[in-house]
Scaffold this active site. Structure first.
Site, PDB file in Angstrom:
ATOM      1  N   LYS A  22      51.483  31.335  72.194  1.00 12.66           N
ATOM      2  CA  LYS A  22      50.519  30.761  71.246  1.00 12.66           C
ATOM      3  C   LYS A  22      51.051  30.843  69.816  1.00 12.66           C
ATOM      4  CE  LYS A  22      47.070  33.489  69.748  1.00 12.66           C
ATOM      5  NZ  LYS A  22      47.025  33.576  68.277  1.00 12.66           N
ATOM      6  N   ASN A  23      51.575  31.995  69.442  1.00 14.23           N
ATOM      7  CA  ASN A  23      51.999  32.185  68.046  1.00 14.23           C
ATOM      8  C   ASN A  23      53.265  31.404  67.692  1.00 14.23           C
ATOM      9  OD1 ASN A  23      49.811  33.767  67.641  1.00 14.23           O
ATOM     10  ND2 ASN A  23      50.923  35.701  67.419  1.00 14.23           N
ATOM     11  N   ARG A  92      42.423  31.872  61.771  1.00 15.87           N
ATOM     12  CA  ARG A  92      43.107  32.160  60.514  1.00 15.87           C
ATOM     13  C   ARG A  92      44.421  31.403  60.367  1.00 15.87           C
ATOM     14  NH1 ARG A  92      42.555  35.934  57.255  1.00 15.87           N
ATOM     15  NH2 ARG A  92      44.797  35.896  57.007  1.00 15.87           N
ATOM     16  N   CYS A 116      38.863  39.162  58.955  1.00 13.95           N
ATOM     17  CA  CYS A 116      38.735  39.060  60.402  1.00 13.95           C
ATOM     18  C   CYS A 116      38.597  40.471  60.941  1.00 13.95           C
ATOM     19  CB  CYS A 116      39.917  38.340  61.012  1.00 13.95           C
ATOM     20  SG  CYS A 116      41.365  39.348  61.139  1.00 13.95           S
ATOM     21  N   ARG A 121      43.473  40.932  55.853  1.00 14.01           N
ATOM     22  CA  ARG A 121      44.466  39.877  56.054  1.00 14.01           C
ATOM     23  C   ARG A 121      44.555  38.868  54.909  1.00 14.01           C
ATOM     24  NH1 ARG A 121      44.550  38.351  62.367  1.00 14.01           N
ATOM     25  NH2 ARG A 121      46.721  37.899  61.977  1.00 14.01           N
ATOM     26  N   PRO A 122      45.044  39.307  53.771  1.00 15.08           N
ATOM     27  CA  PRO A 122      45.152  38.402  52.617  1.00 15.08           C
ATOM     28  C   PRO A 122      46.225  37.337  52.812  1.00 15.08           C
ATOM     29  CG  PRO A 122      46.197  40.516  52.147  1.00 15.08           C
ATOM     30  CD  PRO A 122      45.597  40.640  53.506  1.00 15.08           C
ATOM     31  N   ILE A 123      46.189  36.304  51.963  1.00 17.70           N
ATOM     32  CA  ILE A 123      47.246  35.278  51.994  1.00 17.70           C
ATOM     33  C   ILE A 123      47.932  35.180  50.633  1.00 17.70           C
ATOM     34  CG2 ILE A 123      46.332  33.862  53.889  1.00 17.70           C
ATOM     35  CD1 ILE A 123      45.338  31.979  51.487  1.00 17.70           C
ATOM     36  N   ASP A 124      47.818  36.282  49.854  1.00 15.65           N
ATOM     37  CA  ASP A 124      48.380  36.256  48.497  1.00 15.65           C
ATOM     38  C   ASP A 124      49.879  35.927  48.486  1.00 15.65           C
ATOM     39  OD1 ASP A 124      48.544  38.748  49.833  1.00 15.65           O
ATOM     40  OD2 ASP A 124      49.102  39.774  47.989  1.00 15.65           O
ATOM     41  N   LEU A 125      50.600  36.400  49.490  1.00 17.09           N
ATOM     42  CA  LEU A 125      52.056  36.171  49.476  1.00 17.09           C
ATOM     43  C   LEU A 125      52.390  34.697  49.735  1.00 17.09           C
ATOM     44  CD1 LEU A 125      53.154  39.396  51.410  1.00 17.09           C
ATOM     45  CD2 LEU A 125      53.082  39.032  48.942  1.00 17.09           C
ATOM     46  N   ASP A 305      50.545  43.627  68.056  1.00 21.29           N
ATOM     47  CA  ASP A 305      49.775  42.901  69.069  1.00 21.29           C
ATOM     48  C   ASP A 305      49.828  43.573  70.443  1.00 21.29           C
ATOM     49  OD1 ASP A 305      49.044  41.091  67.176  1.00 21.29           O
ATOM     50  OD2 ASP A 305      50.257  39.430  67.917  1.00 21.29           O
ATOM     51  N   LEU A 327      50.341  48.024  60.358  1.00 17.43           N
ATOM     52  CA  LEU A 327      50.224  46.662  59.813  1.00 17.43           C
ATOM     53  C   LEU A 327      48.797  46.268  59.435  1.00 17.43           C
ATOM     54  CD1 LEU A 327      52.785  44.552  61.848  1.00 17.43           C
ATOM     55  CD2 LEU A 327      53.034  45.617  59.652  1.00 17.43           C
ATOM     56  N   ARG A 397      40.899  32.777  73.211  1.00 13.85           N
ATOM     57  CA  ARG A 397      41.694  32.280  72.076  1.00 13.85           C
ATOM     58  C   ARG A 397      43.185  32.330  72.382  1.00 13.85           C
ATOM     59  NH1 ARG A 397      41.318  35.757  67.427  1.00 13.85           N
ATOM     60  NH2 ARG A 397      43.175  34.539  67.043  1.00 13.85           N
TER      61      ARG A 397
HETATM   62  C1  UD1 Z   1      50.889  37.190  62.714  1.00 11.55           C
HETATM   63  C2  UD1 Z   1      50.446  36.941  64.126  1.00 11.55           C
HETATM   64  C3  UD1 Z   1      49.605  38.112  64.628  1.00 11.55           C
HETATM   65  C4  UD1 Z   1      50.342  39.423  64.443  1.00 11.55           C
HETATM   66  C5  UD1 Z   1      50.872  39.563  63.021  1.00 11.55           C
HETATM   67  C6  UD1 Z   1      51.789  40.759  62.836  1.00 11.55           C
HETATM   68  C7  UD1 Z   1      50.306  34.523  64.255  1.00 11.55           C
HETATM   69  C8  UD1 Z   1      49.429  33.330  64.325  1.00 11.55           C
HETATM   70  N1  UD1 Z   1      49.672  35.704  64.157  1.00 11.55           N
HETATM   71  O1  UD1 Z   1      49.720  37.277  61.909  1.00 11.55           O
HETATM   72  O2  UD1 Z   1      49.309  37.893  66.003  1.00 11.55           O
HETATM   73  O3  UD1 Z   1      49.477  40.490  64.720  1.00 11.55           O
HETATM   74  O4  UD1 Z   1      51.629  38.394  62.629  1.00 11.55           O
HETATM   75  O5  UD1 Z   1      52.844  40.697  63.720  1.00 11.55           O
HETATM   76  O6  UD1 Z   1      51.511  34.427  64.309  1.00 11.55           O
HETATM   77  N2  UD1 Z   1      49.962  40.435  54.227  1.00 11.55           N
HETATM   78  C9  UD1 Z   1      49.661  40.493  52.874  1.00 11.55           C
HETATM   79  N3  UD1 Z   1      49.645  39.321  52.165  1.00 11.55           N
HETATM   80  C10 UD1 Z   1      49.902  38.109  52.734  1.00 11.55           C
HETATM   81  C11 UD1 Z   1      50.210  38.070  54.105  1.00 11.55           C
HETATM   82  C12 UD1 Z   1      50.229  39.242  54.823  1.00 11.55           C
HETATM   83  O7  UD1 Z   1      49.415  41.572  52.341  1.00 11.55           O
HETATM   84  O8  UD1 Z   1      49.869  37.102  52.032  1.00 11.55           O
HETATM   85  C13 UD1 Z   1      49.983  41.688  55.019  1.00 11.55           C
HETATM   86  C14 UD1 Z   1      48.915  41.737  56.113  1.00 11.55           C
HETATM   87  O9  UD1 Z   1      47.685  42.215  55.625  1.00 11.55           O
HETATM   88  C15 UD1 Z   1      49.556  42.696  57.115  1.00 11.55           C
HETATM   89  C16 UD1 Z   1      51.047  42.367  56.999  1.00 11.55           C
HETATM   90  O10 UD1 Z   1      51.213  41.728  55.738  1.00 11.55           O
HETATM   91  O11 UD1 Z   1      49.351  44.028  56.732  1.00 11.55           O
HETATM   92  C17 UD1 Z   1      51.585  41.474  58.102  1.00 11.55           C
HETATM   93  O12 UD1 Z   1      50.738  40.360  58.244  1.00 11.55           O
HETATM   94  P1  UD1 Z   1      51.287  38.935  58.726  1.00 11.55           P
HETATM   95  O13 UD1 Z   1      52.648  39.084  59.294  1.00 11.55           O
HETATM   96  O14 UD1 Z   1      51.093  37.947  57.631  1.00 11.55           O
HETATM   97  O15 UD1 Z   1      50.275  38.579  59.896  1.00 11.55           O
HETATM   98  P2  UD1 Z   1      49.847  37.124  60.317  1.00 11.55           P
HETATM   99  O16 UD1 Z   1      50.945  36.179  59.991  1.00 11.55           O
HETATM  100  O17 UD1 Z   1      48.472  36.839  59.816  1.00 11.55           O
END
Ligand code: UD1
Length: 418
Positions: A22-23, A92, A116, A121-125, A305, A327, A397
């Site tokens: 899926k991912n 997400r 969630c 789970r921010p998207i700031d990066l 996961d 994480l 899902r």
């Molecule tokens: C993806 C996977 C999810 C898996 C996770 C970690 C998909 C669709 N989902 O989620 O199944 O559990 O990787 O292997 O592929 N973070 C920030 N800022 C950001 C983005 C991330 O601080 O902008 C932090 C997150 O809070 C977390 C860490 O970085 O602590 C890793 O998150 P991330 O790798 O982004 O997870 P996802 O891509 O959402």
């Protein structure tokens, strides 16, 4: 609402086939926004998250066909660039549309995914990287409103982010000039996305390392070749844990053992040997189940996961295991449900201490997120009596044909309506 009834203790045997990841499928489907041609993707798992993504693309005007795990996507007719809250809130990973939409059209609006169950789970990066590439980004009424012509840039990710890396790789593909990405995720799903883009003519170097260089096409769309989604390493790991928790011999086929090194190594440390022949992994019963220490981290480290499934398996170990979740801050929601089944687990912040060897009893339990739900199924297989796992929409899902696969391994599992 639908729930699963599971009778334990239920020994397993036999073989199941692993579905496409899926991912990996999610970013590949989204990457069709960068294509000038019709994109054909095979081995796409038929799970709710994938259907949500097709729904999103169709809503934007793309043509999507999905039959027998084969997808055909044509984004030539894609005209709208607003990814609505109603769809994004269901998944997400819809945020993956942000990079490619902005890169192709020069503007887009994508609803913020929100929190969630497993954490903030921010998207700031994702946003910082796009700004570095010249995007103007504002948050308006819950939407990321982005505009601007993307230019190549040097981006250092403060943290390793999987979807963040994928988003920016796709954005950089159509940007003008060279982008250097540093501290990029190396998950197999990220690597497959890079390889697909390379096959479609994109100049991209450093695939599989934490530093990637991409020469953007300045909005010229790419000519995609046919794609086959890689096997789901998390689904594979989940079924191996299911075999292990009832100490049975099972095998999984159509897997990629090299993506499962950290998982197989932990099984080995617990006393479970595995035999590997090409894409088939056979799990052998253990003479004794040993406790473990797990620290979740980015690939090739131990995957977050798989944390819930291994915690459940640690309940069968002869001794105390320690699980350190690095994480996600709230990824222990399964613990309170496992306690209802007689588990002995203590939480201290991001560390769980799991005392193995106690007998598990059947109970009614509630799924809280995708992987936590699968851990509850494993616990139910190993618990005496009939358990009911509620809120299984979380499982739908991400796990394809879950009951059929478990049934073919001999599990007594039934989907029922409340
Ligand atoms: C993806 C996977 C999810 C898996 C996770 C970690 C998909 C669709 N989902 O989620 O199944 O559990 O990787 O292997 O592929 N973070 C920030 N800022 C950001 C983005 C991330 O601080 O902008 C932090 C997150 O809070 C977390 C860490 O970085 O602590 C890793 O998150 P991330 O790798 O982004 O997870 P996802 O891509 O959402």
């Amino acid at each position: 609402m639908t729930y699963l009834e599971i009778e334990g203790v239920n020994y397993l045997s036999g073989n199941i086939e692993i579905s496409g990841a899926k991912n990996a499928a999610l970013p590949l489907i989204v990457s069709s926004i960068l294509a000038k041609n019709e994109v054909k993707i095979s081995n796409v798992p038929n799970v709710a998250d994938i259907k949500t993504l097709f729904n999103l693309l169709q809503n934007l005007g793309a043509y999507c066909e999905f039959k027998n795990n084969n997808a055909i996507i044509n984004t030539k007719t894609l005209k709208k660039t607003i990814a609505k809250y109603d769809i994004v809130r269901k998944m997400r990973a819809s945020i993956l549309a942000l990079g490619p939409l902005l890169a192709r059209f020069g503007n887009c609006e994508v609803s913020l995914p929100g929190g969630c169950a497993i954490g903030q789970r921010p998207i700031d990066l994702h946003l910082l990287a796009l700004e570095k590439m010249g995007a103007n980004i504002q948050i308006k009424q819950g939407y990321v409103v982005a505009s601007g012509n993307l230019k190549g840039s040097e981006i250092i990710f403060d943290k390793i982010t999987v979807t963040g890396s994928e988003n920016i790789i796709m954005a950089a593909a159509l940007a003008k000039g060279k982008t250097r990405l540093i501290n990029v995720a190396k998950e197999p799903e990220v690597i497959q996305l890079c390889e697909v883009l390379k096959d479609s003519g994109l100049e991209i170097n450093g695939i599989g390392t934490d530093e990637i260089e991409i020469i953007g096409t300045d909005r010229e769309l790419l000519e995609f070749k046919d794609i086959q989604v890689i096997p789901d390493r998390i689904e594979a790991g989940t079924y191996l844990c299911a075999g292990a928790i009832v100490n049975s011999q099972i095998s999984i086929s159509k897997s990629n053992p090299s993506h499962l090194s950290s998982v197989l190594s932990k099984l080995d440390q617990m006393g479970f040997k595995t035999l590997i022949e090409k894409d088939v992994i056979t799990l052998l019963p253990a003479k004794q189940i040993y406790p473990i220490e797990i620290l979740t981290s980015e690939y090739p480290g131990f995957p977050t996961d798989m944390q819930a499934q291994f915690m459940t398996l640690a309940l069968k170990a002869n001794g105390t295991s320690i699980i350190d979740e690095r994480l996600f801050e709230n990824r222990f929601m399964h613990v309170s449900e496992l306690l209802r089944m007689g588990a002995d687990i203590k939480l201290n912040g991001h560390i769980a201490t799991v005392v193995g060897g106690k007998e598990l009893n059947a109970a009614d339990v509630m799924a809280t997120d995708l992987r936590a739900s699968s851990a509850l199924i494993l616990a139910a297989l190993a618990a005496k009596g009939t358990s009911r796992v509620h809120r299984i929409y979380h499982l739908d899902r991400g796990y394809e044909n879950l009951e059929e696969k478990f049934k073919s391994l001999g599990a007594k599992i039934t989907r029922l309506e409340e």
